[in-house]
Write a protein that holds these residues in place. Structure first.
Motif, PDB file in Angstrom:
ATOM      1  N   SER A 146      60.870  33.317  41.118  1.00  0.00           N
ATOM      2  CA  SER A 146      61.722  34.054  42.061  1.00  0.00           C
ATOM      3  C   SER A 146      63.125  34.322  41.522  1.00  0.00           C
ATOM      4  O   SER A 146      63.886  35.072  42.131  1.00  0.00           O
ATOM      5  CB  SER A 146      61.826  33.275  43.377  1.00  0.00           C
ATOM      6  N   THR A 147      63.473  33.708  40.382  1.00  0.00           N
ATOM      7  CA  THR A 147      64.829  33.874  39.838  1.00  0.00           C
ATOM      8  C   THR A 147      65.114  35.329  39.506  1.00  0.00           C
ATOM      9  O   THR A 147      66.171  35.865  39.860  1.00  0.00           O
ATOM     10  CB  THR A 147      65.017  33.002  38.579  1.00  0.00           C
ATOM     11  N   TYR A 148      64.178  35.976  38.810  1.00  0.00           N
ATOM     12  CA  TYR A 148      64.379  37.381  38.435  1.00  0.00           C
ATOM     13  C   TYR A 148      64.525  38.248  39.681  1.00  0.00           C
ATOM     14  O   TYR A 148      65.411  39.114  39.747  1.00  0.00           O
ATOM     15  CB  TYR A 148      63.200  37.878  37.596  1.00  0.00           C
ATOM     16  N   ASP A 149      63.657  38.021  40.677  1.00  0.00           N
ATOM     17  CA  ASP A 149      63.704  38.847  41.886  1.00  0.00           C
ATOM     18  C   ASP A 149      65.017  38.662  42.636  1.00  0.00           C
ATOM     19  O   ASP A 149      65.482  39.584  43.310  1.00  0.00           O
ATOM     20  CB  ASP A 149      62.528  38.501  42.809  1.00  0.00           C
ATOM     21  N   PHE A 150      65.615  37.480  42.521  1.00  0.00           N
ATOM     22  CA  PHE A 150      66.910  37.260  43.154  1.00  0.00           C
ATOM     23  C   PHE A 150      68.009  37.998  42.383  1.00  0.00           C
ATOM     24  O   PHE A 150      68.866  38.651  42.980  1.00  0.00           O
ATOM     25  CB  PHE A 150      67.238  35.768  43.219  1.00  0.00           C
ATOM     26  N   ILE A 151      67.975  37.882  41.060  1.00  0.00           N
ATOM     27  CA  ILE A 151      69.011  38.517  40.236  1.00  0.00           C
ATOM     28  C   ILE A 151      68.951  40.041  40.353  1.00  0.00           C
ATOM     29  O   ILE A 151      69.982  40.711  40.429  1.00  0.00           O
ATOM     30  CB  ILE A 151      68.856  38.096  38.759  1.00  0.00           C
TER      31      ILE A 151
END
Length: 301
Positions: A146-151
């Motif tokens: 989920s890190t990429y989707d947050f960034i």
């Protein structure tokens, strides 16, 4: 009671039959068959009536041919009207077909664009993690799905703008803490110290970037050391080091799409460089330095 509904149903059935369905050829249209049938029946019927009730004689001279068009003017007009109607039906049918083709092309283009955006989203995601693996800051970024989707919150829409490091309230908390630090450097007592500390705890220690991106809580600082005057210097170093690290990692993320990096980001990174445990290396930490830092944060984050 049932007549209106029956009439409406019959009307709808007729209108459905008369519809110019672009999926079939013009000769299979009910409207085409109706116009052709009415025209031929009308022309043949009127011709038969004229022949039966008129005393006509065969005359193959030019006068006879001219007289033929005078006598049979009505059937010929019916045929001409029929051909005109069929021509209009064919024209309208081609227009419907063209409109359908345009609509289908638009759908195909939209579907293709959506597929490209979807494909680019995953391609960008893959390239981002490759970029992070080569970054000196890779250990500071969570390797979570989920890190990429947050960034990149709009990546699935084909928009690759990086989410800001700080929300408005988080930015306010950082700035208030720096302003508080300025007063601490001047050895001045701050009346609303506890309020500032509580505000910082609430906004920064629960930073979304802390939870979703950073591999450890960069902003979770022991602000309570302000309660101990002997620890103020230690806190300042810890606070500025954590802030500079957060900014450094954020600007590194921005560099994945270099067009998002502005000169102000580079200046901000250079300004908030890592502090040192040795006092002689931190002579730059003064009121002017901190106030310049506030201006950078306001402009760049």
């Amino acid at each position: 009671m049932h007549k209106p509904s029956r009439l409406k149903s019959a009307y709808n059935n007729v209108m459905e039959k008369l519809a110019l369905n672009p999926d079939v050829s013009v000769t299979r249209l009910f409207a085409f068959k109706l116009a052709l049938g009415v025209g031929l029946v009308g022309a043949l019927t009127s011709t038969s009536v004229f022949i039966y009730y008129s005393n006509l004689q065969l005359d193959l001279t030019y006068k006879g041919f001219n007289h033929f068009f005078v006598v049979f003017k009505f059937p010929v007009s019916v045929l001409a009207a029929m051909l005109s109607m069929i021509g209009l039906i064919a024209l309208a049918h081609r227009s419907e077909q063209s409109a359908r083709q345009i609509q289908q092309s638009a759908k195909q283009i939209k579907l293709s664009e959506e597929q490209n955006i979807f494909s680019n989203h995953y391609k960008n995601k893959e390239e981002f993690w490759k970029y992070i693996e080569t970054s000196p800051n890779k250990d500071y970024i969570k390797k979570h799905a989920s890190t990429y989707d947050f960034i990149f919150p709009k990546s699935k829409l084909g928009i690759y703008m990086v989410r800001p490091l700080l929300t408005t309230s988080e930015k306010d908390a950082i700035i208030k803490t720096i302003e508080f630090t300025i007063l601490a450097l001047k050895d001045r007592e701050v009346e609303n110290r506890n309020t500032v500390i509580d505000f910082y705890h609430k906004e920064i220690q629960n930073s979304i970037y802390n939870k979703r991106v950073f591999s450890f809580d960069i902003f979770s600082l022991p602000v309570d050391v302000y309660l101990d005057d002997n620890s103020v210097d230690e806190f300042i170093l810890y606070f500025l080091s954590s802030l500079s690290l957060a900014i450094k990692v954020y600007v590194d993320i921005l560099n994945f799409h270099p067009e998002q990096v502005k000169g102000i980001h580079e200046e901000l990174t250079l300004h908030f460089h890592q502090t040192s445990p040795y006092p002689e290396d931190n002579s730059h930490i003064n009121e002017a330095y901190l106030r310049d830092g506030i201006n950078f944060i306001r402009q760049a984050l």
